[in-house]
Scaffold this motif. Sequence first.
Motif, PDB file in Angstrom:
ATOM      1  N   LEU A  95      38.594 -49.529 -40.681  1.00  0.00           N
ATOM      2  CA  LEU A  95      39.011 -50.492 -41.699  1.00  0.00           C
ATOM      3  C   LEU A  95      39.988 -51.516 -41.125  1.00  0.00           C
ATOM      4  N   ALA A  96      40.843 -51.082 -40.206  1.00  0.00           N
ATOM      5  CA  ALA A  96      41.769 -52.017 -39.563  1.00  0.00           C
ATOM      6  C   ALA A  96      41.010 -53.049 -38.740  1.00  0.00           C
ATOM      7  N   LEU A  97      40.013 -52.603 -37.991  1.00  0.00           N
ATOM      8  CA  LEU A  97      39.220 -53.545 -37.203  1.00  0.00           C
ATOM      9  C   LEU A  97      38.451 -54.503 -38.109  1.00  0.00           C
ATOM     10  N   LEU A  98      37.924 -53.992 -39.203  1.00  0.00           N
ATOM     11  CA  LEU A  98      37.212 -54.860 -40.139  1.00  0.00           C
ATOM     12  C   LEU A  98      38.157 -55.835 -40.831  1.00  0.00           C
ATOM     13  N   ASN A  99      39.387 -55.414 -41.037  1.00  0.00           N
ATOM     14  CA  ASN A  99      40.389 -56.288 -41.639  1.00  0.00           C
ATOM     15  C   ASN A  99      40.791 -57.405 -40.680  1.00  0.00           C
ATOM     16  N   HIS A 100      40.660 -57.138 -39.406  1.00  0.00           N
ATOM     17  CA  HIS A 100      40.816 -58.146 -38.351  1.00  0.00           C
ATOM     18  C   HIS A 100      42.220 -58.753 -38.296  1.00  0.00           C
ATOM     19  N   ASN A 101      43.243 -57.891 -38.440  1.00  0.00           N
ATOM     20  CA  ASN A 101      44.595 -58.430 -38.244  1.00  0.00           C
ATOM     21  C   ASN A 101      45.517 -57.385 -37.632  1.00  0.00           C
ATOM     22  N   TRP A 102      46.615 -57.880 -37.084  1.00  0.00           N
ATOM     23  CA  TRP A 102      47.551 -57.038 -36.340  1.00  0.00           C
ATOM     24  C   TRP A 102      48.273 -56.035 -37.225  1.00  0.00           C
ATOM     25  N   PHE A 103      48.586 -56.384 -38.463  1.00  0.00           N
ATOM     26  CA  PHE A 103      49.283 -55.437 -39.336  1.00  0.00           C
ATOM     27  C   PHE A 103      48.389 -54.229 -39.630  1.00  0.00           C
ATOM     28  N   ALA A 104      47.117 -54.478 -39.881  1.00  0.00           N
ATOM     29  CA  ALA A 104      46.192 -53.378 -40.159  1.00  0.00           C
ATOM     30  C   ALA A 104      46.046 -52.479 -38.932  1.00  0.00           C
ATOM     31  N   LEU A 105      45.947 -53.065 -37.746  1.00  0.00           N
ATOM     32  CA  LEU A 105      45.857 -52.255 -36.526  1.00  0.00           C
ATOM     33  C   LEU A 105      47.141 -51.466 -36.291  1.00  0.00           C
ATOM     34  N   THR A 106      48.279 -52.066 -36.595  1.00  0.00           N
ATOM     35  CA  THR A 106      49.548 -51.353 -36.469  1.00  0.00           C
ATOM     36  C   THR A 106      49.594 -50.179 -37.439  1.00  0.00           C
ATOM     37  N   PHE A 107      49.125 -50.401 -38.664  1.00  0.00           N
ATOM     38  CA  PHE A 107      49.080 -49.317 -39.640  1.00  0.00           C
ATOM     39  C   PHE A 107      48.178 -48.186 -39.155  1.00  0.00           C
ATOM     40  N   ALA A 108      47.010 -48.529 -38.594  1.00  0.00           N
ATOM     41  CA  ALA A 108      46.093 -47.505 -38.087  1.00  0.00           C
ATOM     42  C   ALA A 108      46.753 -46.714 -36.950  1.00  0.00           C
ATOM     43  N   ALA A 109      47.483 -47.399 -36.074  1.00  0.00           N
ATOM     44  CA  ALA A 109      48.180 -46.709 -34.980  1.00  0.00           C
ATOM     45  C   ALA A 109      49.273 -45.793 -35.523  1.00  0.00           C
ATOM     46  N   LEU A 110      50.003 -46.253 -36.531  1.00  0.00           N
ATOM     47  CA  LEU A 110      51.052 -45.421 -37.138  1.00  0.00           C
ATOM     48  C   LEU A 110      50.456 -44.210 -37.856  1.00  0.00           C
ATOM     49  N   LEU A 111      49.310 -44.399 -38.482  1.00  0.00           N
ATOM     50  CA  LEU A 111      48.616 -43.278 -39.124  1.00  0.00           C
ATOM     51  C   LEU A 111      48.268 -42.222 -38.081  1.00  0.00           C
ATOM     52  N   TRP A 112      47.701 -42.643 -36.962  1.00  0.00           N
ATOM     53  CA  TRP A 112      47.333 -41.739 -35.874  1.00  0.00           C
ATOM     54  C   TRP A 112      48.574 -41.023 -35.337  1.00  0.00           C
ATOM     55  N   MET A 113      49.638 -41.770 -35.087  1.00  0.00           N
ATOM     56  CA  MET A 113      50.874 -41.160 -34.580  1.00  0.00           C
ATOM     57  C   MET A 113      51.466 -40.193 -35.603  1.00  0.00           C
ATOM     58  N   GLY A 114      51.459 -40.579 -36.869  1.00  0.00           N
ATOM     59  CA  GLY A 114      52.002 -39.706 -37.907  1.00  0.00           C
ATOM     60  C   GLY A 114      51.248 -38.394 -38.005  1.00  0.00           C
ATOM     61  N   LEU A 115      49.927 -38.462 -37.964  1.00  0.00           N
ATOM     62  CA  LEU A 115      49.136 -37.225 -38.003  1.00  0.00           C
ATOM     63  C   LEU A 115      49.361 -36.374 -36.762  1.00  0.00           C
ATOM     64  N   THR A 116      49.501 -37.021 -35.614  1.00  0.00           N
ATOM     65  CA  THR A 116      49.772 -36.280 -34.381  1.00  0.00           C
ATOM     66  C   THR A 116      51.114 -35.555 -34.470  1.00  0.00           C
ATOM     67  N   ILE A 117      52.119 -36.229 -34.982  1.00  0.00           N
ATOM     68  CA  ILE A 117      53.440 -35.601 -35.151  1.00  0.00           C
ATOM     69  C   ILE A 117      53.369 -34.470 -36.161  1.00  0.00           C
ATOM     70  N   TRP A 118      52.721 -34.704 -37.304  1.00  0.00           N
ATOM     71  CA  TRP A 118      52.571 -33.672 -38.334  1.00  0.00           C
ATOM     72  C   TRP A 118      51.902 -32.428 -37.757  1.00  0.00           C
ATOM     73  N   ILE A 119      50.814 -32.636 -37.056  1.00  0.00           N
ATOM     74  CA  ILE A 119      50.076 -31.502 -36.488  1.00  0.00           C
ATOM     75  C   ILE A 119      50.925 -30.770 -35.454  1.00  0.00           C
ATOM     76  N   GLY A 120      51.557 -31.523 -34.563  1.00  0.00           N
ATOM     77  CA  GLY A 120      52.312 -30.904 -33.475  1.00  0.00           C
ATOM     78  C   GLY A 120      53.542 -30.137 -33.920  1.00  0.00           C
ATOM     79  N   PHE A 121      54.262 -30.688 -34.893  1.00  0.00           N
ATOM     80  CA  PHE A 121      55.531 -30.072 -35.284  1.00  0.00           C
ATOM     81  C   PHE A 121      55.456 -29.181 -36.517  1.00  0.00           C
ATOM     82  N   ILE A 122      54.443 -29.371 -37.339  1.00  0.00           N
ATOM     83  CA  ILE A 122      54.376 -28.598 -38.585  1.00  0.00           C
ATOM     84  C   ILE A 122      53.138 -27.694 -38.612  1.00  0.00           C
ATOM     85  N   GLU A 123      51.973 -28.309 -38.689  1.00  0.00           N
ATOM     86  CA  GLU A 123      50.761 -27.544 -38.950  1.00  0.00           C
ATOM     87  C   GLU A 123      50.409 -26.568 -37.829  1.00  0.00           C
TER      88      GLU A 123
END
Length: 160
Positions: A92-120
């Motif tokens: 969806l970020a690539l289809l949105n074609h802007n830097w804010f959407a790509l930044t959000f997608a990267a933060l989503l990935w990082m957030g899930l990685t942190i959640w998985i590593g430290f909690i789950e």
Amino acid sequence: HYCGKSSHSGFAWMPGPALPIGWWTLAIVLLGWYFAIAGATLWLRALLAFGIDNLVMLYVYHPGESRVADSSIYAIIRHPVYAGVIRLGLGLALLNHNWFALTFAALLWMGLTIWIGFIEEKDLVERFGQGYTTYRQKTPAFWPRPKDYGRFFRFLVTGG
């Protein structure tokens, strides 16, 4: 420039500075569709393979009935539901074609990685011990190993 809507894909979920336009624009749109469709498919198929009971962590309330899921898609990636969300967000970020959407997608990935590593996964190691530790060492979290791409795509297409 700042653009509230991408003129390339018709998606306007997140305003922001547009990605540069060039020969690569078509590739970005095609990758966006691939990741969006693959992500939604992976999420749904993983949900069906694992079952809603496990996704809502019923093993917490019924620990005697729980086990490490290491078959089907779970033999290829450890967290296919999260991997589906990551792919969908990236698409969806690539289809949105802007830097804010790509930044959000990267933060989503990082957030899930942190959640998985430290909690789950901490909880899963405590609950399942060496069995989960071994599984974690041999199975990547979100992206299949190159040798497993055939099995990964087969799962997306057939669910098996």
